[in-house]
Scaffold this motif. Structure first.
Motif, short mmCIF file in Angstrom:
data_model
loop_
_atom_site.label_atom_id
_atom_site.label_comp_id
_atom_site.label_asym_id
_atom_site.label_seq_id
_atom_site.Cartn_x
_atom_site.Cartn_y
_atom_site.Cartn_z
N ALA A 37 0.91 -1.29 0.18
CA ALA A 37 -0.08 -0.08 -0.04
C ALA A 37 0.88 1.18 0.03
CB ALA A 37 -1.02 0.03 1.05
N GLU A 38 1.89 1.27 0.85
CA GLU A 38 2.75 2.40 0.78
C GLU A 38 3.52 2.56 -0.57
OE1 GLU A 38 5.71 3.33 4.04
OE2 GLU A 38 4.96 1.41 5.16
N TYR A 39 3.79 1.69 -1.17
CA TYR A 39 4.28 1.83 -2.55
C TYR A 39 3.67 3.03 -3.45
CZ TYR A 39 5.90 0.79 -7.29
OH TYR A 39 6.68 0.80 -8.60
N PHE A 40 2.31 2.91 -3.37
CA PHE A 40 1.37 3.78 -4.00
C PHE A 40 0.99 5.35 -3.34
CE2 PHE A 40 0.68 -0.32 -5.82
CZ PHE A 40 0.75 0.10 -7.23
N LEU A 41 1.69 5.37 -2.19
CA LEU A 41 1.63 6.82 -1.74
C LEU A 41 2.32 7.71 -2.46
CD1 LEU A 41 1.75 5.87 2.17
CD2 LEU A 41 -0.13 6.60 0.84
N SER A 42 2.02 9.13 -2.56
CA SER A 42 2.42 10.11 -3.33
C SER A 42 3.96 10.75 -3.16
CB SER A 42 1.39 11.42 -3.34
OG SER A 42 1.61 12.16 -2.20
N ASN A 43 4.37 10.23 -1.83
CA ASN A 43 5.67 10.69 -1.51
C ASN A 43 6.68 9.62 -2.18
OD1 ASN A 43 5.22 8.53 0.08
ND2 ASN A 43 5.72 9.56 2.00
N SER A 44 6.10 8.64 -2.89
CA SER A 44 7.04 7.59 -3.37
C SER A 44 6.64 7.29 -5.01
CB SER A 44 7.15 6.42 -2.48
OG SER A 44 5.72 5.65 -2.50
N ILE A 45 5.54 7.38 -5.31
CA ILE A 45 5.10 6.82 -6.28
C ILE A 45 5.31 7.47 -7.73
CG2 ILE A 45 2.87 7.89 -6.33
CD1 ILE A 45 3.58 4.16 -7.59
N GLN A 46 5.68 8.85 -7.40
CA GLN A 46 5.98 9.50 -8.48
C GLN A 46 7.67 9.20 -9.20
OE1 GLN A 46 4.71 10.90 -5.80
NE2 GLN A 46 3.64 12.58 -6.35
N LYS A 47 8.31 8.68 -8.34
CA LYS A 47 9.63 8.27 -8.58
C LYS A 47 9.60 7.16 -9.54
CE LYS A 47 11.54 10.31 -4.28
NZ LYS A 47 12.11 9.97 -3.26
N GLU A 48 8.45 6.36 -9.59
CA GLU A 48 8.35 5.20 -10.20
C GLU A 48 7.85 5.12 -11.56
OE1 GLU A 48 9.35 1.89 -8.60
OE2 GLU A 48 10.35 3.58 -7.47
N VAL A 49 7.47 6.38 -11.95
CA VAL A 49 6.86 6.66 -13.26
C VAL A 49 7.99 7.47 -14.03
CG1 VAL A 49 5.19 7.18 -14.75
CG2 VAL A 49 4.72 6.21 -12.60
N HIS A 50 8.63 7.39 -15.06
CA HIS A 50 9.40 8.09 -15.78
C HIS A 50 8.65 9.02 -16.81
CE1 HIS A 50 12.36 4.74 -14.69
NE2 HIS A 50 12.13 5.47 -13.73
N HIS A 51 8.68 10.43 -16.95
CA HIS A 51 8.32 11.17 -17.83
C HIS A 51 6.50 10.99 -17.64
CE1 HIS A 51 12.03 11.69 -19.96
NE2 HIS A 51 12.25 10.46 -20.07
N LEU A 52 6.28 11.50 -16.44
CA LEU A 52 4.82 11.53 -16.17
C LEU A 52 4.12 12.38 -16.78
CD1 LEU A 52 2.51 10.00 -14.71
CD2 LEU A 52 2.96 11.61 -12.65
N GLU A 53 4.75 13.56 -17.14
CA GLU A 53 3.99 14.71 -17.60
C GLU A 53 5.21 15.90 -18.05
OE1 GLU A 53 1.31 16.51 -15.09
OE2 GLU A 53 2.53 16.63 -13.18
N VAL A 54 4.87 16.90 -18.78
CA VAL A 54 5.46 17.88 -19.03
C VAL A 54 4.93 19.11 -18.73
CG1 VAL A 54 6.78 19.16 -20.97
CG2 VAL A 54 6.85 16.67 -20.92
#
Length: 760
Positions: A37-54
């Motif tokens: 569950a923690e993996y998907f908290l916002s203080n960590s999950i953004q680092k798991e997606v590359h080039h999420l947005e510009v």
């Protein structure tokens, strides 16, 4: 047949052993489950997606921009050249980190530089702030220099010509001649509680009953520096709300906090009185508009000739709105446009642009849909309805007066697509030649360049990763593909994007839309309890529409614990026709009925949803929803968690209920109060509130608890002594686990892990 004492004793012992054995069979949630569950908290999950947005930061005078993103190696600042159609690292991150470590004697991680913002005047120099210093890194010279952070000159109150400084003394307005130092007193009636050139801040807290409120200063100089428009804050009849802070160190009595906040229907509210001052005549003139509640306010803008001011005047009750021009000599307003309704208007949704050609654009839902209208500035006469149809104009992006094009965003126009997806359009001043500039089926997030030649378009769906492209503004023609979100890390974890679905709303005919989140170890052959995430506030449509919002939120972490988490935009929420939204007017208490229908419809199509185990949770207005759902549908919702809830709208801040529940207050407030209906509770309910919440005062939660006690209802209550309105959010905190555990124990039927700490 009588049992002997020994037989009874043996039977009791056997039953005790059986109970213990049954307790041992109760599944224990493991640390691994929480980690998922923690993996998907916002203080960590953004680092798991590359080039999420510009999100572009355009370089002045150049066809290029920088943006911050995450790549495989870590956080990176990228520079995109439109001419070269390339994106590259804006500078050498590793070398900069080495130099910064040397000069500060601190370890600097090149994969996570300690700043998120840079300044680029050119591609040769990068500026940033760190450690109370301003740094400049030469991308060619590879040199790093620093200087003390410059203290910004206090320009507050300075006239446009730089000759005068306005200020307040003893609650009166003064000006100082900056050449001679001479002071001139402009107002004479100011005193405590009747305070010139001030405003009331949203979170202004006062210590004690008679403490002073934080000082604020505001003046609006005319372009010719000869007049000032400002306001008087009239506190004389205003009442306060109160809080107790129990958490101050070395204090053994609670500290009393108070703040000015009117409730629905109150006459004892803070009022603003709009005034004008003429420096040459040394006169004060009241602007001839009603005294305005501070929770509505009046913003006025000077015309270039300094002879008039303009602004939108919203009347209390939110049923009437006017565009006014105020004569700067006598303060008399002239109405050039008005809108009214029998339900309510939403000032924040009004789009307005004055044009240089003597016309103006403004939006209205008078046709039943929010559309753009073109009017004459002098007379206010409507020239034409610029846009027309069963769709909603949501944003006025740009007006090209030279070529007579209007660029705007709208939802619901493209058929066979999600009605909430915004697209960018162009239309001529004559209302013809409408052109779609973003044809892809998806949610489009638009960022127009400063020179108005290009725009960055991030488009996605909850189940389609973001594509970031560059387009020509005038044609929509693709100029460059910038990036596409890389979700390989998520896929390796078993992540499946939320699934979209539709159902029929409570009117029996209208389509409503939602999504549901699945755990990464989802097994379609199993049956899962369902949790409804609710926030039916009419000013928004809370269901995620983009890949980013579908990934980052409260839903996926909760789903990882073993739930199907459903989110629905029911009838009465925002983003569609006025008739659709107006269903919730004076009817906020019926918001979750559509959720029940949607979940039942979803379960009819999917056997893995367990309708005997349905829970609900929400925060703020969603906290009200969660309890209301438990009381209105007590046989459907078995477990609820309600945090920071406004459980009786009569105890809320005035503007929100008065806009959506009506002004003056009526019986419908009483009928839809959770406190009034507390006796309907059947399921397990957790109430939570921050003790120093100045947004939604905890008094309604206390009053609801008292009503539940009087009704003999079992419930749980949790007060966060040091918290305001912000807790239990997407980054995870103490209450996040509290909410998780409540559903684990009472809906999943498992035992939470004791004293587990998120982030440890």
């Amino acid at each position: 047949m009588k049992l002997s004492f020994h037989k009874i004793k043996n039977l009791t012992f056997f039953l005790l052993l059986f109970a213990i054995a049954q307790q041992d069979l109760l599944a224990q949630v493991t640390e691994e489950t929480y980690k998922k569950a923690e993996y998907f908290l916002s203080n960590s999950i953004q680092k798991e997606v590359h080039h999420l947005e510009v999100i572009p930061n355009w370089l002045a005078g150049k066809e290029s921009f920088w943006h911050l993103t995450q790549i495989k190696e870590g956080k990176r600042f990228l520079l995109t050249s439109i001419q070269d159609k390339t994106s590259k690292e804006a500078f050498d991150h590793i070398h900069l980190a080495e130099l910064l470590s040397e000069k500060t004697n601190r370890e600097v991680d090149p994969q996570n530089l300690p700043f998120d913002n840079i300044q680029m005047v050119s591609e040769d120099e990068v500026g940033f702030n760190f450690n109370n210093k301003k740094w400049v890194y030469g991308t060619n010279t590879k040199e790093l220099t620093s200087s003390e952070t410059e203290k910004r000159e206090n320009r507050q109150g300075i006239s446009p010509d730089g000759k005068w400084r306005a200020f307040v003394k003893n609650h009166n307005l003064f000006v100082e001649n900056l050449d001679t130092g001479k002071e001139i007193q402009l107002s004479i009636h100011g005193k405590t509680g009747f305070e010139y050139a001030s405003y009331l801040g949203w979170g202004d807290m006062i210590e004690g009953e008679n403490g002073t409120r934080p000082e604020h200063f505001t003046v609006n100089w005319s372009p010719d520096s000869k007049k000032i428009q400002t306001q008087i804050v009239d506190l004389r009849l205003a009442e306060k709300m109160y809080l107790l802070d129990f958490t101050e160190e070395e204090k053994y009595r609670p500290k009393l906090l108070s703040y000015y906040r009117g409730s629905p229907g109150d006459t004892t509210v803070v009022r603003y009185i709009a005034v004008l001052f003429d420096l040459e005549q040394k006169t004060e003139t009241r602007i001839k508009v009603p005294m305005i509640p501070h929770f509505i306010g009046l913003g006025l803008t000077w015309e270039k000739d300094s002879k008039q001011l303009t602004g939108l005047l919203t009347h209390r009750g939110f049923k009437k709105m006017e565009l006014i021009k105020v004569d700067a000599e006598n303060g008399i307003p002239k109405t050039i446009w008005r809108d009214s309704t029998t339900t309510s208007l939403e000032p924040s949704n009004i789009l307005f642009r004055k044009l240089e050609n003597g016309q103006f654009l403004i939006s209205s839902a008078q046709s039943g849909w929010m559309q753009l209208y073109l009017h004459d500035w002098e007379t206010g006469k409507r020239i034409r309805q610029l846009t027309n149809g069963d769709f909603v104009v949501t944003k006025l992006n740009h007006v090209d007066e030279e070529n007579e094009w209007v660029y705007f965003e709208a939802t619901g126009k493209e058929k066979d697509r999600n009605v909430y997806y915004p697209h960018l359009y162009r239309i001529n001043f004559d209302g013809k030649d409408l052109k779609l500039l973003t044809p892809e089926n998806g949610y489009h997030d638009i960022h127009i360049s400063e020179d108005k030649k290009f725009f960055v378009d991030n488009y996605s769906k909850v189940a389609q990763p973001t594509k970031s492209i560059l387009r020509e503004l005038s044609t929509g023609k693709l100029s460059m593909e910038i990036s596409e979100a890389d979700i390989s890390n998520l896929l390796a974890k078993g992540y499946a994007s939320p699934r979209s679905f539709s159902a029929i709303g409570k009117d029996g005919k209208t389509d409503i839309f939602g999504i549901y989140h699945l755990p990464t170890d989802f097994d379609e052959s199993k049956i899962y309890p369902v949790v409804d995430y609710t926030y039916t506030g009419p000013h928004t449509a809370v269901t995620p529409k983009t890949f980013k919002s579908g990934l980052i939120g409260l839903q996926q972490p909760l789903a990882e614990l073993g739930f199907i988490v459903v989110t629905v935009d029911g009838i009465g929420t925002a983003g569609r026709s006025k008739a659709f939204r107006d269903v919730s007017y004076r009817n906020l208490g019926d918001g979750t009925t559509d959720h029940v229908l949607a979940i039942r419809s979803l379960a009819a199509q999917n056997s893995f949803l367990d309708l005997e185990r349905v829970g609900v949770f929400g925060h703020s207005a969603g906290g009200y929803d969660a309890v209301r759902a438990m009381l209105l549908h007590p046989d459907f919702f078995k477990v609820g968690v309600a945090s920071a809830g406004d459980h009786d709208h009569r105890m809320e801040k005035a503007w929100w209920p008065e806009m959506y529940m009506g002004y003056p207050i009526g019986d419908f407030y009483q009928e839809q109060s959770n406190i009034t209906n507390a006796g309907n509770l059947k399921g397990r309910l957790l109430l939570a509130h921050g003790a120093v919440d100045e947004n939604v005062n905890p008094s309604a939660t206390y009053k609801l608890a008292d009503a539940l006690i009087k009704a003999g209802k079992e419930f749980d209550m949790f007060i966060l002594p040091a918290n305001n309105h912000n807790f239990g959010r997407v980054n995870g905190d103490y209450f996040t686990k509290k909410r998780w555990d409540y559903f684990i124990r009472h809906l999943l039927g498992e035992e939470p892990l004791f004293n587990y700490q998120i982030g440890k």
